[in-house]
Design a protein around this motif. Structure first.
Motif, PDB file in Angstrom:
ATOM      1  N   ASP A   1      -8.656  10.677   0.094  1.00  0.00           N
ATOM      2  CA  ASP A   1      -8.254   9.596   0.987  1.00  0.00           C
ATOM      3  C   ASP A   1      -7.741  10.078   2.334  1.00  0.00           C
ATOM      4  OD1 ASP A   1      -9.000   7.728  -0.847  1.00  0.00           O
ATOM      5  OD2 ASP A   1      -6.970   7.142  -1.438  1.00  0.00           O
ATOM      6  N   GLY A   2      -7.077  11.232   2.330  1.00  0.00           N
ATOM      7  CA  GLY A   2      -6.604  11.755   3.606  1.00  0.00           C
ATOM      8  C   GLY A   2      -7.752  11.999   4.563  1.00  0.00           C
TER       9      GLY A   2
ATOM     10  N   GLN B   1      -3.194   3.590   3.289  1.00  0.00           N
ATOM     11  CA  GLN B   1      -2.010   4.050   3.996  1.00  0.00           C
ATOM     12  C   GLN B   1      -0.758   3.316   3.572  1.00  0.00           C
ATOM     13  OE1 GLN B   1      -4.124   4.395   8.218  1.00  0.00           O
ATOM     14  NE2 GLN B   1      -1.999   5.041   8.273  1.00  0.00           N
TER      15      GLN B   1
ATOM     16  N   GLY C   1       1.969   7.372   6.213  1.00  0.00           N
ATOM     17  CA  GLY C   1       0.771   8.190   6.079  1.00  0.00           C
ATOM     18  C   GLY C   1      -0.048   7.753   4.891  1.00  0.00           C
ATOM     19  N   PRO C   2      -0.925   8.600   4.379  1.00  0.00           N
ATOM     20  CA  PRO C   2      -1.812   8.208   3.276  1.00  0.00           C
ATOM     21  C   PRO C   2      -1.041   7.873   2.007  1.00  0.00           C
ATOM     22  CG  PRO C   2      -2.565  10.239   4.313  1.00  0.00           C
ATOM     23  CD  PRO C   2      -1.207   9.975   4.844  1.00  0.00           C
TER      24      PRO C   2
ATOM     25  N   GLY D   1      -3.066  11.070  -0.115  1.00  0.00           N
ATOM     26  CA  GLY D   1      -3.870  11.885   0.791  1.00  0.00           C
ATOM     27  C   GLY D   1      -4.735  12.891   0.086  1.00  0.00           C
ATOM     28  N   ASN D   2      -4.256  13.461  -1.016  1.00  0.00           N
ATOM     29  CA  ASN D   2      -4.986  14.515  -1.718  1.00  0.00           C
ATOM     30  C   ASN D   2      -5.783  14.007  -2.907  1.00  0.00           C
ATOM     31  OD1 ASN D   2      -4.062  16.791  -0.130  1.00  0.00           O
ATOM     32  ND2 ASN D   2      -2.039  16.328  -0.976  1.00  0.00           N
TER      33      ASN D   2
ATOM     34  N   MET E   1      -1.876   7.533  11.639  1.00  0.00           N
ATOM     35  CA  MET E   1      -0.639   7.691  10.878  1.00  0.00           C
ATOM     36  C   MET E   1       0.434   6.717  11.365  1.00  0.00           C
ATOM     37  SD  MET E   1      -0.985  10.084   8.557  1.00  0.00           S
ATOM     38  CE  MET E   1      -1.900  11.569   8.153  1.00  0.00           C
TER      39      MET E   1
ATOM     40  N   GLN F   1      -9.199   8.650   5.757  1.00  0.00           N
ATOM     41  CA  GLN F   1      -8.397   8.082   6.837  1.00  0.00           C
ATOM     42  C   GLN F   1      -8.829   8.666   8.187  1.00  0.00           C
ATOM     43  OE1 GLN F   1      -4.190   8.752   6.429  1.00  0.00           O
ATOM     44  NE2 GLN F   1      -3.736   8.059   8.504  1.00  0.00           N
TER      45      GLN F   1
END
Length: 892
Positions: free
Chosen positions: A338-339, A281, A285-286, A289-290, A423, A342
């Motif tokens: 990773d999103g 993070q 946020g991440p 994330g993708n 988040m 999390q």
């Protein structure tokens, strides 16, 4: 539930179909048999040979840079854990609690103070493993004593470092109660604790400032390289010492974090270990994330030539991987972005059973026999002390490359519903009673409900096993950390005349101040005592600045010497690299050069060895380009010279907008411990260099000097008698011009005097204007301004003393006002910098005297010096016009 990796993150071989599974199985079996019978070394040879053949046949294939999403150090390869695991876990829990209590208490009392909990919650075990087993402190500066490791701490984790110092006895409970209250703390008998690592604010505690993201990573690389420099030059043996850096995965987005990775690999800096806290993070946020940041960083570091150690899963996962005979677990983890990871971190064991292990029957079977609580407590690698120790030990033992440990953690680890993996966790600074009780229970802290909800700090008894263990391990590693020490040898500076007589008595010879500086530097390098401690630094501009003669004199530092015959080997100015070379030629990297300068400029505190760096560069590429790094160096109490060559907006004819500096003196003036000078003449510059050296290496004051130099050749006068004090304080009367008697009869005003002030390159224009005005019948006094910022600071200091109104304290007269008191008429000030520079002294112009400033506001242009000065209105004609206007425009 798991989002598959997008196609652009897959390598070409990942997308190829297996058109002959039977043949594939035969190849696979053959390779496994090779490993089993001949061993890994033979297997590696065969693989390398196959790669070579593939390239020869232009197959268009190369090995992936990513390894499986598991720990690099296999469970069977882990060394025995050398500590008491139960005690270390209890200590880490106490650090977590005291750090959390410190931040939450401060924000309950003063809601505006801020602070961070989640970053340290994720990094606590990474820190504690280092403190207990690896981070060595300086034992002393004597022969045979370890001079300590260098440790760069993740800035948002500062509360955790304070929490450890509290248990060690170096901070008190009162100090912890004044976190981020540096102004009010002394009144309560406490030390205020700075928000992030700041040596300027806590000069006996923090060693390196890391609060500005990216500055810590690049600085750590150049500090590691500078240690090799000291060793190779036989100034200080730094073998056996490490540079450790704990950084965030989000911080790796900063260009400075990545900009010197190849240098670290090229130099073989196996004294450098980075620990990247991959809690997945950033602030909002991440990080990716993708995708997967650990995979991305592995590719990046491996491609740059680093040794990569992945620390992904804790010991509880070992049994799961051992039972995963089909590879389903590894495949699923490699397909989880990773999103989604999390989300798994933020949810409980039941959610993870259903949504992670429930994805297919093979995974579900692995989780059979585990309770929801056991699933919830499956640790990531960065929270497992045994796994962390194994990774650190592997990194410390590795030879020939720098090492990065990619440690998988959870941001807000242990904060439960209040913040783990959420988040908003980075901004979490307040917890309610339920959250605090949950945290207490999660880490089995020895606190009552009342102590937990009142955020009581906890320190075990001095004779407790925990405290004895804590102290014993730090004693074995040389003492507590972080700790900043400043004891170093005093360096004598040779007499000014011994290296700068040619500048003090220039007798009208034409030269540039850059040429004069290089000549002085060459002589200083020959001094038996000071010379070896001088570190000349350039960012690939040595020939531009006339320093090529130093190549043969002292050589360019190279960790491998010189393995080639340079093209210009027959020249007297030929290029020469050497293992004991003295010049740091950093290539086209101002960020790298300033990082090298900082390493040398702080050697007195980092190594107990005073060094004196001179970094010369295009002034436009200094404060404007790497100003944040210069600010960090100021925080670190750097001592050295920054030399802004080809300075000003009109001296560098033809180069244009991005090569012409009009603001560096304005920025330099904002740094409290930077003394900035813009000398016009070599004699002035010599006096400034001499004073700076004495102040920094003899008197050992925490200042650094910024001196601008010109590449323009013009006649250099002798330094006027009695001018030294004025040169250093900011200005002196250079010369007075008597107005032409015959021309004066034509004046229609009784006011026939004017005072002109000029600095740097524009002083020569001011002198021409004075001569012109004198020919018109005006009396003119010219002041050479060597430092606008020193004049302004002196004036402000007088003002502050006057405002304080202390009885018996004379506020004094500003130096500029005192110099102008002996002159008359309006004052015109001209500079090669923006008008805001001379405007800084307006308040100290004697009352009733008109003050006009001329500068080079706007963007630079390409043209000749004369055209540029006319365009910006700072040439002799413009200065003369301003003087006439100030006199009412009535001069004949």
């Amino acid at each position: 539930m798991n989002a598959p990796l997008p196609p652009h993150l897959l390598s070409p071989q990942d997308t190829l179909a297996d058109i002959d599974p039977q043949e594939t199985a035969e190849w696979r079996d053959a390779f496994l048999a090779l490993v089993a019978t001949e061993g890994p070394e033979r297997a590696r040879f065969v693989l390398q040979e196959l790669v070579r053949l593939a390239r020869t046949q232009r197959v268009g294939w190369q090995p992936q840079l990513n390894t499986p999403y598991v720990n690099t150090v296999a469970a069977q390869a882990q060394p025995a854990f050398p500590g008491d695991l139960a005690i270390e876990e209890r200590l880490a829990s106490l650090m977590r609690w005291n750090a959390l209590a410190m931040v939450v208490r401060a924000n309950q009392a003063y809601g505006e103070l801020g602070g961070h909990i989640a970053s340290y919650a994720s990094a606590a075990d990474l820190f504690e493993s280092g403190f207990n087993h690896f981070f060595r402190a300086r034992e002393g500066v004597g022969e045979g004593q370890h001079r300590g490791d260098l440790v760069f701490f993740q800035p948002h984790s500062a509360p955790g470092v304070y929490a450890r110092a509290f248990l060690e006895g170096h901070l008190t409970e009162n100090d912890l109660q004044h976190y981020r209250q540096e102004i009010t703390a002394p009144g309560a008998g406490a030390q205020g604790l700075s928000s992030y690592p700041h040596p300027w604010l806590m000069p006996d505690f923090w060693q390196f400032p890391t609060g500005s993201m990216g500055i810590g990573p690049i600085s750590s690389i150049y500090h590691a390289r500078f240690m090799r420099y000291l060793t190779h030059r036989n100034l200080l043996d730094c073998t056996g010492r490490k540079v450790w850096g704990v950084f965030g995965d989000g911080e790796m987005d900063e260009p400075e974090s990545m900009s010197a990775l190849t240098l670290a690999a090229r130099e073989g800096l196996d004294n450098l270990v980075w620990v990247v806290n991959c809690n997945l993070q950033r602030l909002d946020g991440p990080v990716r994330g993708n995708g997967r940041i650990i995979d991305e960083l592995e590719r990046l570091f491996a491609g740059a030539g680093w040794n990569v150690v992945k620390l992904v899963w804790g010991s509880d996962w070992d049994g799961l991987f051992a039972r995963d005979l089909t590879g389903a677990l590894v495949r699923t983890l490699e397909g989880t972005v990773d999103g989604q990871m999390q989300t798994f971190a933020a949810k409980d064991g039941r959610f993870n059973r259903d949504n992670f292990f429930g994805q297919n029957p093979e995974l579900a079977a692995l989780a059979q026999g585990m309770t929801d609580e056991q699933i919830d407590r499956l640790k990531r690698g960065g929270h497992d002390l045994v796994k962390i120790h194994a990774a650190y030990a592997a990194a410390a033992a590795h030879k020939g490359q720098p090492t990065v440990i990619l440690a998988h953690t959870k941001k807000g680890y242990g904060m439960g519903q209040a913040g783990q993996g959420k988040m908003t966790t980075h901004s979490q600074k307040k917890l309610d009673d339920t959250d605090l009780i949950e945290f207490r229970n999660r880490f089995n802290l020895p606190l009552t409900d009342e102590q937990a909800t009142s955020l009581a700090f906890y320190k075990p008894a001095e004779d407790s096993p925990e405290m004895q263990y804590l102290r014993r391990h730090r004693q074995q590693l040389g003492g507590y950390l972080p700790r900043r020490q400043t004891a170093c040898d005093v360096l004598p500076v040779p007499p000014l005349a011994s290296y700068a007589q040619f500048a003090l008595q220039a007798d009208g010879k034409e030269m540039s101040t850059t040429m004069a500086f290089v000549r002085m530097l060459g002589t200083l390098l020959k001094d038996a005592t000071l010379g070896p401690r001088i570190v000349p630094i350039v960012a690939d501009e040595a020939r531009t600045f006339g320093m090529a003669n130093l190549f043969k004199q002292v050589g360019i530092y190279s960790s491998v010497g010189q393995r080639y015959a340079p093209e210009d080997i027959g020249s007297v100015l030929s290029y020469r690299e050497a293992l004991d070379g003295q010049i740091l030629e950093e290539g086209i990297s101002e960020a790298g050069a300033i990082a090298s300068w900082t390493a040398a400029a702080t050697s007195y505190s980092v190594h107990g060895l005073a060094m004196l760096p001179f970094y010369i560069y295009y002034s436009m590429f200094g404060f404007q380009r790497v100003g944040d790094a210069i600010w960090a160096a100021a925080d670190q109490r750097a001592r050295g010279f920054l030399l802004g060559a080809t300075s000003g907006r009109t001296t560098l004819g033809g180069e244009g907008l991005q090569h012409q500096d009009g603001t560096s003196h304005l920025v330099a003036a904002t740094i409290p411990n930077c003394k900035a000078y813009d000398p016009a003449y070599a004699g002035e510059m010599a006096v400034i260099i001499d004073a700076g050296m004495r102040e920094m290496v003899t008197e050992q004051r925490d200042v650094f000097y910024y001196v601008t130099l010109m590449n323009e050749n013009y006649a250099q006068p002798d330094l006027p008698a009695g001018a030294v004090d004025g040169v250093l304080r900011g200005c002196y009367v250079f010369k007075s011009y008597q107005g032409n008697v015959d021309a004066r009869r034509g004046l229609i005003s009784s006011q026939n005097s004017v005072t002109l002030m000029g600095s740097g390159a524009i002083l020569t224009e001011v002198i021409k204007a004075a001569e012109q005005l004198a020919s018109e019948g005006l009396d003119v006094t010219v002041l050479s301004v060597t430092s606008w910022s020193e004049l302004a600071r002196d004036g402000v200091a007088c003002e502050q003393r006057a405002l304080a109104g202390e009885e018996g304290v004379d506020p004094g007269t500003p130096w500029l006002a005192a110099q102008l008191a002996a002159t008359s008429g309006p004052v015109v000030a001209a500079t090669d910098y923006v008008r805001a520079v001379p405007e800084t002294v307006r308040a100290f112009i004697p009352e009733g005297r008109k003050y006009i400033t001329l500068g080079t506001d706007g963007f630079g242009r390409s043209d000749t010096r004369a055209a540029l000065r006319e365009f910006f209105g700072v040439d002799a004609q413009a200065v003369a016009r301003a003087a006439r206007s100030a006199l009412g425009g009535r001069a004949a």
